[in-house]
Design an enzyme around this catalytic site. Sequence first.
Site, PDB file in Angstrom:
ATOM      1  N   CYS A   8       0.828  -1.209   0.000  1.00 53.04           N
ATOM      2  CA  CYS A   8       0.000   0.000   0.000  1.00 53.04           C
ATOM      3  C   CYS A   8       0.863   1.260   0.000  1.00 53.04           C
ATOM      4  CB  CYS A   8      -0.901  -0.007   1.234  1.00 53.04           C
ATOM      5  SG  CYS A   8      -2.238   1.170   1.088  1.00 53.04           S
ATOM      6  N   ASP A 131      -6.961  -3.760  10.508  1.00 53.58           N
ATOM      7  CA  ASP A 131      -5.786  -2.910  10.726  1.00 53.58           C
ATOM      8  C   ASP A 131      -5.732  -2.508  12.196  1.00 53.58           C
ATOM      9  OD1 ASP A 131      -3.608  -1.277  10.187  1.00 53.58           O
ATOM     10  OD2 ASP A 131      -4.694   0.081   8.853  1.00 53.58           O
TER      11      ASP A 131
HETATM   12  O1  LIG Z   1      -0.798   4.827   4.378  1.00 54.98           O
HETATM   13  C1  LIG Z   1      -1.337   5.928   4.547  1.00 54.98           C
HETATM   14  O2  LIG Z   1      -0.698   6.985   4.490  1.00 54.98           O
HETATM   15  C2  LIG Z   1      -2.793   5.987   4.855  1.00 54.98           C
HETATM   16  C3  LIG Z   1      -3.388   7.231   4.973  1.00 54.98           C
HETATM   17  C4  LIG Z   1      -4.729   7.328   5.273  1.00 54.98           C
HETATM   18  C5  LIG Z   1      -5.473   6.201   5.469  1.00 54.98           C
HETATM   19  C6  LIG Z   1      -4.886   4.947   5.355  1.00 54.98           C
HETATM   20  C7  LIG Z   1      -3.543   4.839   5.049  1.00 54.98           C
HETATM   21  N1  LIG Z   1      -2.951   3.591   4.946  1.00 54.98           N
HETATM   22  C8  LIG Z   1      -3.744   2.420   5.038  1.00 54.98           C
HETATM   23  C9  LIG Z   1      -3.153   1.139   4.649  1.00 54.98           C
HETATM   24  O3  LIG Z   1      -3.749   0.364   3.894  1.00 54.98           O
HETATM   25  C10 LIG Z   1      -1.911   0.701   5.312  1.00 54.98           C
HETATM   26  O4  LIG Z   1      -1.244  -0.178   4.475  1.00 54.98           O
HETATM   27  C11 LIG Z   1      -2.249   0.004   6.621  1.00 54.98           C
HETATM   28  O5  LIG Z   1      -2.855   0.947   7.470  1.00 54.98           O
HETATM   29  C12 LIG Z   1      -1.000  -0.547   7.273  1.00 54.98           C
HETATM   30  O6  LIG Z   1      -0.046   0.459   7.428  1.00 54.98           O
HETATM   31  P1  LIG Z   1       1.353   0.141   8.113  1.00 54.98           P
HETATM   32  O7  LIG Z   1       1.089  -0.106   9.543  1.00 54.98           O
HETATM   33  O8  LIG Z   1       2.155   1.371   7.877  1.00 54.98           O
HETATM   34  O9  LIG Z   1       1.921  -1.037   7.404  1.00 54.98           O
END
Ligand SMILES: O=C(O)c1ccccc1NCC(=O)[C@H](O)[C@H](O)COP(=O)(O)O
Length: 215
Positions: A8, A131
């Site tokens: 992502c 999440d």
């Molecule tokens: O990634 C972002 O900046 C974001 C911004 C606003 C809403 C959601 C966002 N990310 C969501 C995702 O799908 C991420 O991959 C997920 O939350 C996991 O994130 P991480 O803990 O950094 O791997």
Amino acid sequence: MSVSVKICGLTRPDGVDAAVKAGARYLGFVFFPKSPRHVTAAEAAALAADVPLGIARVGLFVNPDDALLESTLASVPLDVIQLHGGEDPARVAEVKALTGLPVMKAVGVAEPKDLDALWDYGLVADMLLIDAKPPKDADLPGGNGLAFDWRLLAGRQILKPWLLAGGLTPDNVSQALRLTRAQGVDVSSGVESAPGIKDPDLIRSFIARATAPIL
Ligand SMILES: O=C(O)c1ccccc1NCC(=O)[C@H](O)[C@H](O)COP(=O)(O)O
């Protein structure tokens, strides 16, 4: 069956290329201006253009209105809509009807009662993304690099296909899969060298470990 991986918050061609070649099943593009991973429609269209068939291009939105969804879809070839805000189940159904695309709804988890929402969203969404719930003072509703207690999901029946997200990294993804038996995983900050900058080596390493047999 092999674990599906979603990378992502892709912002650059080298990240897309690494994810595609390493076997990602989903590529996520963030349409949320406050995010360091935000891409414009024009940027996303360029990144999404040459993605091989069979890999889903996911547009991530936070409480989008109809106009944003329509204008984005007019120029970006998306296959799945991810809703990562406070959209209720009725809004999830509306977005599905409006866009004609499958919807993946993110559900934030910090404690056992948060899992109750999986039932209601499971009735209307096509997929769920489970999440970590963001801290109260967080700027972003996701992509915070925080994990939740994966043991909460052990043995849980979930109505729809789902991905595990939140604080995953190449070093902990095997353990997360062992505990949750998730069918898929999603990662953003765990494969970055800096916020918004994906590291191709970390992407390859994450996908290799996520798709290796679980021992
Ligand atoms: O990634 C972002 O900046 C974001 C911004 C606003 C809403 C959601 C966002 N990310 C969501 C995702 O799908 C991420 O991959 C997920 O939350 C996991 O994130 P991480 O803990 O950094 O791997």
